[in-house]
Design a protein around this motif. Structure first.
Motif, PDB file in Angstrom:
ATOM      1  N   ASP A 174       0.842  -1.188   0.000  1.00 41.41           N
ATOM      2  CA  ASP A 174       0.000   0.000   0.000  1.00 41.41           C
ATOM      3  C   ASP A 174       0.877   1.238   0.000  1.00 41.41           C
ATOM      4  N   LEU A 175       0.268   2.375  -0.373  1.00 44.39           N
ATOM      5  CA  LEU A 175       0.929   3.675  -0.376  1.00 44.39           C
ATOM      6  C   LEU A 175       0.185   4.591   0.590  1.00 44.39           C
ATOM      7  N   ALA A 176       0.931   5.266   1.495  1.00 42.43           N
ATOM      8  CA  ALA A 176       0.291   6.106   2.510  1.00 42.43           C
ATOM      9  C   ALA A 176       1.241   7.221   2.929  1.00 42.43           C
ATOM     10  N   ASP A 177       0.638   8.370   3.286  1.00 47.39           N
ATOM     11  CA  ASP A 177       1.392   9.519   3.803  1.00 47.39           C
ATOM     12  C   ASP A 177       1.520   9.351   5.320  1.00 47.39           C
TER      13      ASP A 177
ATOM     14  N   ILE B 178       4.997  -2.297   2.916  1.00 42.31           N
ATOM     15  CA  ILE B 178       4.991  -3.665   2.397  1.00 42.31           C
ATOM     16  C   ILE B 178       4.967  -4.641   3.561  1.00 42.31           C
ATOM     17  N   GLY B 179       4.077  -5.616   3.489  1.00 35.79           N
ATOM     18  CA  GLY B 179       4.097  -6.749   4.412  1.00 35.79           C
ATOM     19  C   GLY B 179       4.896  -7.866   3.786  1.00 35.79           C
ATOM     20  N   ASP B 180       6.145  -8.040   4.233  1.00 33.32           N
ATOM     21  CA  ASP B 180       7.079  -8.996   3.634  1.00 33.32           C
ATOM     22  C   ASP B 180       6.834 -10.381   4.226  1.00 33.32           C
ATOM     23  N   LEU B 181       6.654 -11.391   3.346  1.00 29.93           N
ATOM     24  CA  LEU B 181       6.410 -12.761   3.801  1.00 29.93           C
ATOM     25  C   LEU B 181       7.672 -13.459   4.269  1.00 29.93           C
ATOM     26  N   GLY B 182       8.829 -12.904   4.008  1.00 30.60           N
ATOM     27  CA  GLY B 182      10.080 -13.522   4.417  1.00 30.60           C
ATOM     28  C   GLY B 182      10.288 -14.864   3.741  1.00 30.60           C
ATOM     29  N   THR B 183      10.690 -15.869   4.535  1.00 27.57           N
ATOM     30  CA  THR B 183      10.896 -17.212   3.996  1.00 27.57           C
ATOM     31  C   THR B 183       9.611 -18.040   4.013  1.00 27.57           C
TER      32      THR B 183
ATOM     33  N   ALA C   3      14.983   3.966  -0.659  1.00 25.62           N
ATOM     34  CA  ALA C   3      15.679   3.466   0.528  1.00 25.62           C
ATOM     35  C   ALA C   3      14.684   2.925   1.537  1.00 25.62           C
ATOM     36  N   LEU C   4      15.108   1.899   2.295  1.00 29.17           N
ATOM     37  CA  LEU C   4      14.308   1.328   3.367  1.00 29.17           C
ATOM     38  C   LEU C   4      14.328   2.278   4.553  1.00 29.17           C
ATOM     39  N   MET C   5      13.150   2.739   4.964  1.00 33.46           N
ATOM     40  CA  MET C   5      13.043   3.750   6.011  1.00 33.46           C
ATOM     41  C   MET C   5      12.820   3.128   7.389  1.00 33.46           C
ATOM     42  N   ASN C   6      12.011   2.088   7.468  1.00 25.90           N
ATOM     43  CA  ASN C   6      11.683   1.495   8.757  1.00 25.90           C
ATOM     44  C   ASN C   6      11.220   0.060   8.539  1.00 25.90           C
ATOM     45  N   GLU C   7      11.366  -0.795   9.560  1.00 22.24           N
ATOM     46  CA  GLU C   7      10.843  -2.144   9.500  1.00 22.24           C
ATOM     47  C   GLU C   7      10.496  -2.633  10.899  1.00 22.24           C
ATOM     48  N   ASN C   8       9.411  -3.427  10.974  1.00 19.75           N
ATOM     49  CA  ASN C   8       8.953  -4.024  12.220  1.00 19.75           C
ATOM     50  C   ASN C   8       8.767  -5.516  12.000  1.00 19.75           C
ATOM     51  N   THR C   9       9.102  -6.298  12.991  1.00 22.90           N
ATOM     52  CA  THR C   9       8.970  -7.750  12.892  1.00 22.90           C
ATOM     53  C   THR C   9       7.521  -8.153  13.085  1.00 22.90           C
ATOM     54  N   LEU C  10       7.041  -9.061  12.232  1.00 20.63           N
ATOM     55  CA  LEU C  10       5.693  -9.614  12.341  1.00 20.63           C
ATOM     56  C   LEU C  10       5.771 -11.021  12.918  1.00 20.63           C
ATOM     57  N   LEU C  11       4.779 -11.371  13.737  1.00 22.49           N
ATOM     58  CA  LEU C  11       4.794 -12.666  14.410  1.00 22.49           C
ATOM     59  C   LEU C  11       4.303 -13.799  13.526  1.00 22.49           C
ATOM     60  N   ASP C  12       3.547 -13.483  12.493  1.00 18.61           N
ATOM     61  CA  ASP C  12       2.998 -14.521  11.617  1.00 18.61           C
ATOM     62  C   ASP C  12       2.924 -13.965  10.195  1.00 18.61           C
ATOM     63  N   LEU C  13       2.578 -14.862   9.258  1.00 20.88           N
ATOM     64  CA  LEU C  13       2.498 -14.447   7.859  1.00 20.88           C
ATOM     65  C   LEU C  13       1.382 -13.421   7.662  1.00 20.88           C
ATOM     66  N   PRO C  14       1.646 -12.300   7.011  1.00 21.67           N
ATOM     67  CA  PRO C  14       0.577 -11.331   6.733  1.00 21.67           C
ATOM     68  C   PRO C  14      -0.292 -11.801   5.571  1.00 21.67           C
ATOM     69  N   THR C  15      -1.600 -11.627   5.716  1.00 25.04           N
ATOM     70  CA  THR C  15      -2.531 -11.960   4.638  1.00 25.04           C
ATOM     71  C   THR C  15      -3.098 -10.715   3.960  1.00 25.04           C
ATOM     72  N   GLY C  16      -2.933  -9.559   4.584  1.00 24.01           N
ATOM     73  CA  GLY C  16      -3.428  -8.328   3.994  1.00 24.01           C
ATOM     74  C   GLY C  16      -2.901  -7.128   4.757  1.00 24.01           C
ATOM     75  N   LEU C  17      -2.859  -5.982   4.067  1.00 27.93           N
ATOM     76  CA  LEU C  17      -2.330  -4.760   4.667  1.00 27.93           C
ATOM     77  C   LEU C  17      -3.085  -3.581   4.071  1.00 27.93           C
ATOM     78  N   VAL C  18      -3.572  -2.683   4.934  1.00 24.10           N
ATOM     79  CA  VAL C  18      -4.264  -1.485   4.476  1.00 24.10           C
ATOM     80  C   VAL C  18      -3.863  -0.310   5.357  1.00 24.10           C
ATOM     81  N   SER C  19      -3.976   0.899   4.800  1.00 27.29           N
ATOM     82  CA  SER C  19      -3.801   2.129   5.569  1.00 27.29           C
ATOM     83  C   SER C  19      -5.162   2.792   5.719  1.00 27.29           C
ATOM     84  N   PHE C  20      -5.447   3.352   6.908  1.00 26.83           N
ATOM     85  CA  PHE C  20      -6.750   3.950   7.154  1.00 26.83           C
ATOM     86  C   PHE C  20      -6.620   5.010   8.245  1.00 26.83           C
ATOM     87  N   HIS C  21      -7.560   5.950   8.252  1.00 28.86           N
ATOM     88  CA  HIS C  21      -7.604   6.993   9.273  1.00 28.86           C
ATOM     89  C   HIS C  21      -8.534   6.538  10.392  1.00 28.86           C
TER      90      HIS C  21
END
Length: 595
Positions: free
Chosen positions: A33-36, A47-52, A66-84
């Motif tokens: 997704d794209l978000a301000d 981006i929700g990266d599936l990794g291996t 350039a990669l600005m930030n990253e957070n570790t996810l505990l499980d595989l992501p199935t979807g990602l959205v930005s919302f107010h």
């Protein structure tokens, strides 16, 4: 159009902004997704990266290249959205990541809230069996046999714990039971797709609700602030993709593609779908274009359907008219909408397994973009400060960024072979009038009586036609003879403007080898209008196959400007009935007879 021409045309429309073949990004279109995120008017790539697939799952944020930030996810992501979530200033959106039965909400790129799907009811027989195993009343092998019997017959599915237990080897069952028997049984569903729905206003920065589809065939709409369930809807099958439009407080429509190969349409007034779109194969992509929906199918085709509501119908009935179908050269790997509001341009981006991205507007192929690898996800929108940016990830983990030139113009002419564009233009069919509806109702109510009356009239028409045909044969009123011994055919030609006309009779013997002789021709006419030099004369022997022209002259003796019919009879000597008859419609005389 050749491939070289297509490549040169596409090169003139897109700028190659960035390509990183070793970005190590493994994701799908639902997880990008794209978000301000900073409120500075510059959109970031989330981006929700599936990794291996089993480890190294991360939430990555890109700024530019350039990669600005990253957070570790505990499980595989199935979807990602930005919302107010709220109306607080500055207007910074949150990120919702669907993973397993949870939704992880990030605000300011930090974990903010975790929502858990409600638990499903547990099978009572399964619960009793685990309770007996806990008390030591049954051994693991007996537990396995009884669970297998429940799995095959019970209406409520088994929990994940029981399914994992049934998959174990006999030597590992004892350890598994002793490890889990003290814990309560829970049956938890997982999220399969996620979307957003505006709460009360259609503004771009308006507060949005989360819409999630689950493995248990349910659709939930969540409140953006308290994360409570505002609405729950049920589907006949598991949802895999969805598209949401409208406002929750006003009117909304949720288009859901399910695993049974059917697209269901949910509306505000009902908790179950009232109409659907049946597909010829399973959907692999879903994009809404105005009031229509474009579906990518597993049979390598792109199909367009209308979502316009015509009549209420049951779920099992067909609703949604197919507008067009476009064949593709390879299977679909990714789909995304291309929307440029500043130009009023909408199209569909389709990534294919042959390392190409096709741009379709309706069924017209507008552009082909070659890629160095198979595309796995596509996202189009504002990235940074560029409105027309296409972002793609590849099967090998690469990242591709292309920018649409401001001078790019797409021709609506279809580059693919097939029927012309004008064939797909809908005809302006007039609306049904009240008279038409009343007539239709009358036909439905009196269908049997109307059919009987029609059959009766048809029988009478056939009888009248048969009587007229028999009469014509008996009285020789036809220009062809029905006699087998003298088969003749005759036609007449009238020449002249008047008052003198030349009348030519072409007589032919149609027999195979028998000549016809002893024939005469007689004319019958109104003597007050016409006069003939010789109204009765004989015909020479007629040889089979030859056409004999016989000429005579007719004088119009009247100056009243009227005309009449002259009857011609072909007779055989010694017989009163003519062999054939011809009626000649004489033209009006354009001259006057001289005294």
């Amino acid at each position: 159009m050749s491939s070289a021409t297509e490549m040169s045309a596409d090169t003139s429309k897109w700028l190659d902004a960035h390509y990183d073949p070793v970005a190590s990004l493994y994701t799908f279109s639902s997880c990008i997704d794209l978000a301000d995120l900073n409120g500075d008017g510059e959109n970031k790539l989330v981006i929700g990266d599936l990794g291996t697939g089993s480890s190294n799952m991360k939430l990555k944020v890109y700024r530019g290249t350039a990669l600005m930030n990253e957070n570790t996810l505990l499980d595989l992501p199935t979807g990602l959205v930005s919302f107010h979530m709220d109306l607080h200033e500055p207007r910074i959106p949150a990120i919702a990541v669907a993973s397993g039965p949870f939704i992880y909400v990030y605000k300011n790129l930090r974990p903010y809230f975790k929502f858990t799907l409600p638990s499903l009811p547990v099978n009572s027989l399964e619960q009793d069996l685990w309770h007996q195993a806990k008390e030591g009343q049954i051994d693991p092998l007996t537990l396995k046999e009884m669970l297998e019997g429940i799995r095959d017959k019970a209406d409520v599915p088994l929990s994940v714990r029981s399914l994992r237990f049934l998959a174990l080897e006999p030597q590992d069952m004892e350890e598994f039971v002793s490890l889990h028997k003290q814990q309560p049984i829970r049956r938890q569903t997982v999220i399969t797709c996620i979307g957003t729905l505006k709460k009360s206003t259609a503004d771009e920065d308006g507060v949005s609700c989360l819409v999630i589809g689950t493995e248990s065939n349910d659709i939930y709409i969540l409140d953006p602030e308290a994360f409570t369930i505002l609405s729950k809807m049920s589907l006949p099958s598991t949802p895999t993709m969805m598209d949401v439009t409208g406002q929750f407080d006003v009117e909304f429509r949720i288009t859901v593609a399910c695993r049974n190969g059917i697209i269901y349409i949910l509306r505000r007034e009902s908790s179950k779908p009232k109409y659907c779109i049946e597909l010829s194969s399973h959907p692999v992509g879903l994009v809404r274009m105005g009031k229509n929906v474009v579906v990518g199918c597993a049979e390598e085709s792109l199909q367009g359907f209308t979502q316009k509501r015509r009549t209420e119908c049951l779920v099992s009935s067909f609703q949604g008219k197919k507008l067009w179908t476009a064949s593709l050269p390879a299977p679909i790997t990714a789909m995304a909408a291309m929307d440029l509001p500043t130009r009023g341009f909408q199209a569909v981006l389709v990534g294919l397994a042959n390392c190409e991205v096709h741009l379709y507007r309706d069924k017209n192929l507008l552009s082909i973009v070659k890629t160095p690898d198979v595309v796995t996800s596509i996202c189009f929108g504002r990235y940074g400060r560029e409105d027309g940016t296409m972002i793609m990830t590849t099967k090998g983990g690469g990242l591709i960024v292309k920018i649409l030139k401001r001078t790019a113009v797409f021709d609506d002419r279809d580059n693919a072979p097939g029927p012309p564009l004008a064939q797909s233009i809908r005809l302006n069919v007039p609306k049904k009038t009240k008279l038409y509806v009343d007539q239709t109702m009358r036909e439905r109510e009196n269908a049997v009586a109307m059919h009987r009356a029609f059959q009766m009239d048809l029988s009478r028409l056939r009888l009248a036609a048969a009587k007229a045909y028999v009469k014509a044969l008996e009285s020789s009123l036809t220009p062809m003879s029905a006699s087998l011994t003298e088969p003749l055919k005759m036609n007449a030609v009238v020449q002249g403007l008047g008052p003198s006309f030349k009348l030519t009779l072409n007589v032919q013997n149609t027999a195979a080898c028998r000549p016809v002789m002893n024939l005469t021709i007689s004319f019958l006419y109104d003597e007050n209008l016409y006069s003939m030099r010789n109204p009765y004369f004989k015909i020479p022997l007629l040889v089979p196959g030859l056409i004999y022209p016989i000429d005579t002259f007719v004088e119009c003796t009247s100056d009243k400007g009227i005309s009449d019919i002259i009857k011609v009879f072909v007779l055989h000597d010694g017989r009163s009935a003519p062999l054939l008859t011809a009626h000649i419609n004489m033209p009006v005389s354009e001259g006057l007879a001289l005294n």
